[in-house]
Design a protein around this motif. Structure first.
Motif, PDB file in Angstrom:
ATOM      1  N   GLY A 143      75.106  66.523  -4.659  1.00  0.00           N
ATOM      2  CA  GLY A 143      75.397  67.752  -3.912  1.00  0.00           C
ATOM      3  C   GLY A 143      75.765  69.126  -4.988  1.00  0.00           C
ATOM      4  N   LYS A 144      75.826  68.457  -6.346  1.00  0.00           N
ATOM      5  CA  LYS A 144      76.350  69.779  -7.201  1.00  0.00           C
ATOM      6  C   LYS A 144      74.918  70.238  -7.938  1.00  0.00           C
ATOM      7  CE  LYS A 144      78.934  69.912 -11.871  1.00  0.00           C
ATOM      8  NZ  LYS A 144      77.538  70.127 -12.736  1.00  0.00           N
ATOM      9  N   GLY A 145      73.895  69.568  -7.998  1.00  0.00           N
ATOM     10  CA  GLY A 145      72.815  69.807  -8.695  1.00  0.00           C
ATOM     11  C   GLY A 145      72.921  69.833 -10.159  1.00  0.00           C
ATOM     12  N   PRO A 146      71.860  69.759 -11.086  1.00  0.00           N
ATOM     13  CA  PRO A 146      71.771  69.601 -12.457  1.00  0.00           C
ATOM     14  C   PRO A 146      72.279  70.636 -13.319  1.00  0.00           C
ATOM     15  CG  PRO A 146      69.513  70.110 -11.650  1.00  0.00           C
ATOM     16  CD  PRO A 146      70.392  70.115 -10.499  1.00  0.00           C
ATOM     17  N   ASP A 147      73.112  70.145 -14.348  1.00  0.00           N
ATOM     18  CA  ASP A 147      73.581  71.360 -15.196  1.00  0.00           C
ATOM     19  C   ASP A 147      72.618  72.036 -15.881  1.00  0.00           C
ATOM     20  OD1 ASP A 147      76.586  71.144 -14.840  1.00  0.00           O
ATOM     21  OD2 ASP A 147      75.986  68.847 -15.342  1.00  0.00           O
ATOM     22  N   VAL A 148      71.526  71.233 -16.266  1.00  0.00           N
ATOM     23  CA  VAL A 148      70.263  71.779 -17.021  1.00  0.00           C
ATOM     24  C   VAL A 148      69.171  71.360 -16.583  1.00  0.00           C
ATOM     25  CG1 VAL A 148      69.109  71.651 -19.227  1.00  0.00           C
ATOM     26  CG2 VAL A 148      71.669  71.846 -19.244  1.00  0.00           C
ATOM     27  N   VAL A 149      68.085  72.225 -16.352  1.00  0.00           N
ATOM     28  CA  VAL A 149      66.566  71.825 -16.043  1.00  0.00           C
ATOM     29  C   VAL A 149      65.879  72.076 -17.170  1.00  0.00           C
ATOM     30  CG1 VAL A 149      64.851  72.121 -14.577  1.00  0.00           C
ATOM     31  CG2 VAL A 149      66.911  72.434 -13.577  1.00  0.00           C
ATOM     32  N   TYR A 150      65.188  70.753 -17.586  1.00  0.00           N
ATOM     33  CA  TYR A 150      64.109  71.092 -18.531  1.00  0.00           C
ATOM     34  C   TYR A 150      62.956  71.209 -18.131  1.00  0.00           C
ATOM     35  CZ  TYR A 150      61.798  69.367 -23.058  1.00  0.00           C
ATOM     36  OH  TYR A 150      61.097  69.392 -24.276  1.00  0.00           O
ATOM     37  N   ASP A 151      62.022  72.169 -18.128  1.00  0.00           N
ATOM     38  CA  ASP A 151      60.857  72.084 -17.350  1.00  0.00           C
ATOM     39  C   ASP A 151      59.425  72.490 -18.172  1.00  0.00           C
ATOM     40  OD1 ASP A 151      58.920  72.743 -15.401  1.00  0.00           O
ATOM     41  OD2 ASP A 151      59.663  74.632 -14.559  1.00  0.00           O
ATOM     42  N   PRO A 152      58.684  71.480 -18.445  1.00  0.00           N
ATOM     43  CA  PRO A 152      57.326  71.653 -19.205  1.00  0.00           C
ATOM     44  C   PRO A 152      56.354  71.818 -18.201  1.00  0.00           C
ATOM     45  CG  PRO A 152      58.069  69.571 -19.386  1.00  0.00           C
ATOM     46  CD  PRO A 152      59.035  70.120 -18.612  1.00  0.00           C
ATOM     47  N   ARG A 161      64.079  68.679  -3.409  1.00  0.00           N
ATOM     48  CA  ARG A 161      65.293  69.245  -3.468  1.00  0.00           C
ATOM     49  C   ARG A 161      66.604  68.436  -3.020  1.00  0.00           C
ATOM     50  NH1 ARG A 161      66.412  75.189  -1.474  1.00  0.00           N
ATOM     51  NH2 ARG A 161      68.275  74.524  -2.535  1.00  0.00           N
ATOM     52  N   GLU A 162      65.978  67.687  -1.892  1.00  0.00           N
ATOM     53  CA  GLU A 162      66.855  66.805  -1.021  1.00  0.00           C
ATOM     54  C   GLU A 162      67.397  65.598  -2.196  1.00  0.00           C
ATOM     55  OE1 GLU A 162      69.634  65.504   1.296  1.00  0.00           O
ATOM     56  OE2 GLU A 162      68.742  67.392   1.500  1.00  0.00           O
ATOM     57  N   GLN A 163      66.221  65.292  -2.694  1.00  0.00           N
ATOM     58  CA  GLN A 163      66.614  64.099  -3.720  1.00  0.00           C
ATOM     59  C   GLN A 163      67.485  64.448  -4.927  1.00  0.00           C
ATOM     60  OE1 GLN A 163      65.807  61.029  -2.808  1.00  0.00           O
ATOM     61  NE2 GLN A 163      65.819  59.776  -4.333  1.00  0.00           N
ATOM     62  N   VAL A 164      67.364  65.831  -5.298  1.00  0.00           N
ATOM     63  CA  VAL A 164      67.914  66.136  -6.540  1.00  0.00           C
ATOM     64  C   VAL A 164      69.409  66.404  -5.998  1.00  0.00           C
ATOM     65  CG1 VAL A 164      68.385  67.962  -8.102  1.00  0.00           C
ATOM     66  CG2 VAL A 164      66.024  67.242  -7.579  1.00  0.00           C
ATOM     67  N   ARG A 165      69.455  66.842  -4.822  1.00  0.00           N
ATOM     68  CA  ARG A 165      70.795  67.031  -4.340  1.00  0.00           C
ATOM     69  C   ARG A 165      71.698  65.567  -4.148  1.00  0.00           C
ATOM     70  NH1 ARG A 165      69.280  69.323  -0.133  1.00  0.00           N
ATOM     71  NH2 ARG A 165      69.549  71.590  -0.811  1.00  0.00           N
ATOM     72  N   THR A 166      70.862  64.470  -3.586  1.00  0.00           N
ATOM     73  CA  THR A 166      71.435  63.280  -3.420  1.00  0.00           C
ATOM     74  C   THR A 166      72.080  62.718  -4.735  1.00  0.00           C
ATOM     75  OG1 THR A 166      70.260  62.852  -1.522  1.00  0.00           O
ATOM     76  CG2 THR A 166      70.811  60.912  -2.574  1.00  0.00           C
TER      77      THR A 166
END
Length: 329
Positions: A210-219, A201-206
């Motif tokens: 700090g905004k986060g992804p607009d779309v998560v594609y999860d298979p 989560r910290e790496q995604v935030r970096t």
């Protein structure tokens, strides 16, 4: 003809390479001489009796294939003998010949190789349906792709980039991350180095300031689902593609509430049954993109059809980058 027959869906080891009578197409069907067939995660689940679609026994697995029409049944007017086609039929591909519904066969334009065609429909149609239709992805938005070095993951990267999005690709090795960057990913996360939940989560935030992804594609599902959803941006869209990690996750329903986010299911196979015109338009658009060089399947390797068990083993080892394709000489 010869084919891999599943008489008892208890796993890959129960499959038998057998000589069978070559069938004749009935009304609305075609006989396809299979040139190439790709290996997808549902092809593993279906021989373990774990897939949502359970065909009557015995059956030949192999959901996606490409080849040449060898015979047509009554009433088939859109295809002819000798025509090259790709097909996502759900079963039948792991053999030398198969019967397929004519309505599920896509004529191939000149210059479309069988190997690419066999690795095309499931991954690209699924990813297009997810990002364009279900997530309504817009240019400039950020997409986090989990399992990004696999078949659907590599397709999602290419489609998101073709739509003008920024892509963060998450994969399990440095080599897989390098592959993702080579096909357009803007940033990568090696989640063996940035483990779930906190470091991931910290790496995604970096990487998203700090905004986060607009779309998560999860298979992938499993332990990645909740930390990925907790990382999503306000009004984000979380695309549920599948559960390659094994366990089907349970998400706290307060998360969509707090983020104003949407949890959206993606099931291409059901779309083809319920909305065939939408599915056909999607495939036409993707074929155009392929011809323009905007998308191209990543092929891990090709293997002889008779080595299907070894192909399953390679997929199970999580070494595959892109798609494995079985070919008939």
């Amino acid at each position: 003809m010869q084919a891999w027959l599943c008489e008892n869906p208890v796993g890959v080891d129960a499959l038998q390479w057998k000589e069978l009578p070559t069938p004749q197409p009935q009304a609305g069907e075609v006989l396809v001489e299979v040139k190439a067939a790709s290996l997808n995660f549902p092809d593993l689940l279906i021989v373990q009796n774990k897939y949502q679609h359970k065909p009557p026994l015995p059956f030949v697995p192999g959901s996606e294939f490409a080849g040449v029409v060898a015979a047509v049944g009554a009433g088939v007017t859109n295809l002819q003998v000798g025509q090259s086609v790709a097909c996502l039929a759900g079963t039948g591909g792991f053999g030398t010949h198969t019967i397929a519904p004519a309505e599920r066969c896509v004529p191939l334009p000149a210059g479309f190789p069988f190997v690419d065609a066999a690795a095309f429909i499931m991954t690209y149609a699924t990813s297009y349906h997810a990002l364009v239709d279900r997530a309504q992805l817009k240019a400039g938005e950020t997409v986090l792709v989990l399992g990004a070095a696999g078949g659907v993951g590599t397709a999602a990267i290419q489609i998101a980039k073709a739509m003008g999005a920024r892509v963060i690709a998450a994969a399990s090795t440095d080599d897989k991350c390098a592959l993702c960057r080579s096909i357009g990913a803007d940033a990568t996360i090696n989640y063996t180095q940035h483990g779930v939940p906190n470091a991931f989560r910290e790496q995604v935030r970096t990487l998203t300031d700090g905004k986060g992804p607009d779309v998560v594609y999860d298979p992938v599902g499993g332990e990645f689902a909740e930390p990925a959803f907790r990382s999503i941006a306000w009004r984000g869209r979380y695309c549920v593609i599948g559960f390659a990690a094994g366990p089907i996750p349970s998400l706290p329903l307060n998360l969509p509430l707090l983020k104003g986010a949407s949890l959206v299911g993606v099931f291409w196979g059901e779309l083809t049954r319920r909305e065939p015109k939408t599915a056909a338009a999607t495939l036409q658009e993707l074929a155009k993109w392929y011809g323009q060089g905007r998308i191209k399947p990543v092929i891990d390797r090709t293997m002889p059809m008779a080595e299907l068990r070894a192909a399953y083993a390679r997929m199970g080892s999580r070494e595959v980058q892109g798609k494995l394709v079985l070919v008939n000489d």
